[in-house]
Design an enzyme around this catalytic site. Structure first.
Site, PDB file in Angstrom:
ATOM      1  N   ASP A  51      -1.123 -15.791 -44.578  1.00 10.23           N
ATOM      2  CA  ASP A  51      -0.011 -15.255 -45.363  1.00 10.23           C
ATOM      3  C   ASP A  51       1.164 -16.221 -45.328  1.00 10.23           C
ATOM      4  OD1 ASP A  51       0.564 -14.797 -42.691  1.00 10.23           O
ATOM      5  OD2 ASP A  51       0.485 -12.627 -42.840  1.00 10.23           O
ATOM      6  N   ASN A  74       3.728  -2.077 -37.576  1.00 13.65           N
ATOM      7  CA  ASN A  74       3.423  -0.877 -38.364  1.00 13.65           C
ATOM      8  C   ASN A  74       1.932  -0.814 -38.705  1.00 13.65           C
ATOM      9  OD1 ASN A  74       3.258  -3.065 -40.006  1.00 13.65           O
ATOM     10  ND2 ASN A  74       4.642  -2.296 -41.594  1.00 13.65           N
ATOM     11  N   HIS A 110       0.156  -3.381 -39.840  1.00  8.60           N
ATOM     12  CA  HIS A 110      -0.255  -4.294 -40.918  1.00  8.60           C
ATOM     13  C   HIS A 110      -1.229  -5.351 -40.406  1.00  8.60           C
ATOM     14  CE1 HIS A 110       3.505  -7.141 -40.328  1.00  8.60           C
ATOM     15  NE2 HIS A 110       2.497  -7.596 -39.611  1.00  8.60           N
ATOM     16  N   GLU A 116       0.988  -4.386 -45.933  1.00  8.41           N
ATOM     17  CA  GLU A 116       1.859  -3.356 -45.380  1.00  8.41           C
ATOM     18  C   GLU A 116       1.315  -1.976 -45.748  1.00  8.41           C
ATOM     19  OE1 GLU A 116       3.896  -4.506 -43.347  1.00  8.41           O
ATOM     20  OE2 GLU A 116       5.615  -5.510 -44.231  1.00  8.41           O
TER      21      GLU A 116
HETATM   22  C1  F6R Z   1       1.178 -13.488 -39.280  1.00  6.41           C
HETATM   23  C2  F6R Z   1       0.685 -12.174 -39.683  1.00  6.41           C
HETATM   24  C3  F6R Z   1       1.166 -10.914 -39.053  1.00  6.41           C
HETATM   25  C4  F6R Z   1       1.207 -10.965 -37.524  1.00  6.41           C
HETATM   26  C5  F6R Z   1       1.662  -9.636 -36.939  1.00  6.41           C
HETATM   27  C6  F6R Z   1       1.800  -9.701 -35.428  1.00  6.41           C
HETATM   28  O1  F6R Z   1       0.509 -14.514 -40.020  1.00  6.41           O
HETATM   29  O2  F6R Z   1      -0.094 -12.102 -40.562  1.00  6.41           O
HETATM   30  O3  F6R Z   1       0.306  -9.864 -39.453  1.00  6.41           O
HETATM   31  O4  F6R Z   1      -0.072 -11.292 -37.045  1.00  6.41           O
HETATM   32  O5  F6R Z   1       2.875  -9.250 -37.491  1.00  6.41           O
HETATM   33  O6  F6R Z   1       2.778 -10.646 -35.085  1.00  6.41           O
HETATM   34  P1  F6R Z   1       3.004 -11.087 -33.578  1.00  6.41           P
HETATM   35  O7  F6R Z   1       1.733 -11.732 -33.139  1.00  6.41           O
HETATM   36  O8  F6R Z   1       4.135 -12.073 -33.598  1.00  6.41           O
HETATM   37  O9  F6R Z   1       3.292  -9.833 -32.806  1.00  6.41           O
END
Ligand code: F6R
Length: 237
Positions: free
Chosen positions: A63, A132, A134, A139
């Site tokens: 992403d 959340n 995701h 989302e």
């Molecule tokens: C990042 C992504 C997000 C993160 C998620 C957890 O490329 O796609 O889905 O993997 O928000 O983030 P962290 O690992 O920083 O808690």
């Protein structure tokens, strides 16, 4: 879906690195999709420490924020490059990007979908769990067939992403994400979960049932999805 409980973040990094290395042993030209964020950093560092040969692997960026140049500290391509591509010596030609500064994001998403189809889908997805629920930037609500697309980030994601960047840089509100359909189509999925702050959302993912309001809950419907979670995330037994 299987749960692999581990004691520490270090153990989580080693287990995840083992599974990435295994995928590349089985198939040197494996197609991988790799998250940024903090959770997989240990696994990526472990792969670099082992001097893993990335062979002919193809790596898809999971992403990226919209309207962000490569040299901007918020670029998720830049993040992926620093954390994984450069340390492992993965060449730009092996990477399929979501170009964050593209003037045509819809066309960029279509190009990405075509590249994933051309690769025959993904062998392995390495993911983190959003605050959340995701996956990527899918989302809530995101149905299991959601395509790669432009999304507006939720207040929870904006809040947690705030911590990643210097205060002078506002968190972008729009992003592109690999869709749920591509993610759930990966032949194996690793969801890495670490730390107490993920405990409540992980509990919801493990308890099910699958719902668009908790995109990670769809891992329960996948035949080879692993959740690797440390003790801090799992909580007391
Ligand atoms: C990042 C992504 C997000 C993160 C998620 C957890 O490329 O796609 O889905 O993997 O928000 O983030 P962290 O690992 O920083 O808690």
């Amino acid at each position: 879906m299987r749960l692999l409980p581990v004691a520490t973040e270090g153990e989580l990094a080693r287990e995840a690195a083992d599974l990435v290395a295994q995928a590349l042993r089985r198939r040197p030209d494996a197609a991988l999709v790799c998250a940024t964020g903090r959770t997989p950093l240990g696994a990526y560092a472990e792969l670099a420490r082992r001097r893993l040969d990335p062979g002919r692997a193809r790596v898809f960026q999971l992403d990226g924020y919209l309207g962000v140049a490569d040299d901007d500290p918020r670029s998720l391509y830049g993040w992926l490059d620093r954390a994984l591509l450069a340390p492992l010596g993965i060449a730009p030609g092996q990477v399929v990007r979501l170009r964050e500064d593209t003037p045509e994001p819809e066309a960029e998403c279509a190009r990405y979908e075509a590249a994933a189809a051309q690769a025959g889908g993904w062998d392995l997805a390495v993911l983190g769990l959003g605050p959340n629920g995701h996956l990527g930037f899918n989302e809530p609500p995101s149905p299991p067939d959601a395509p790669t697309r432009v999304v507006t980030l939720s207040p929870e994601s904006l809040r947690s992403n705030r911590a990643y960047f210097p205060p002078a840089y506002p968190v972008p509100e729009r992003a592109m994400t690999a869709g749920m359909r591509l993610i759930l189509g990966a032949r194996r999925i690793l969801l890495l979960v670490s730390g107490e702050r993920k405990r409540a959302i992980l509990r919801r993912v493990l308890d099910g049932p699958p719902t668009p309001w908790l995109p990670a809950s769809y891992l329960a419907t996948h035949r080879d999805a692993w959740i690797i979670a440390d003790r801090a995330a799992l909580g007391p037994e």
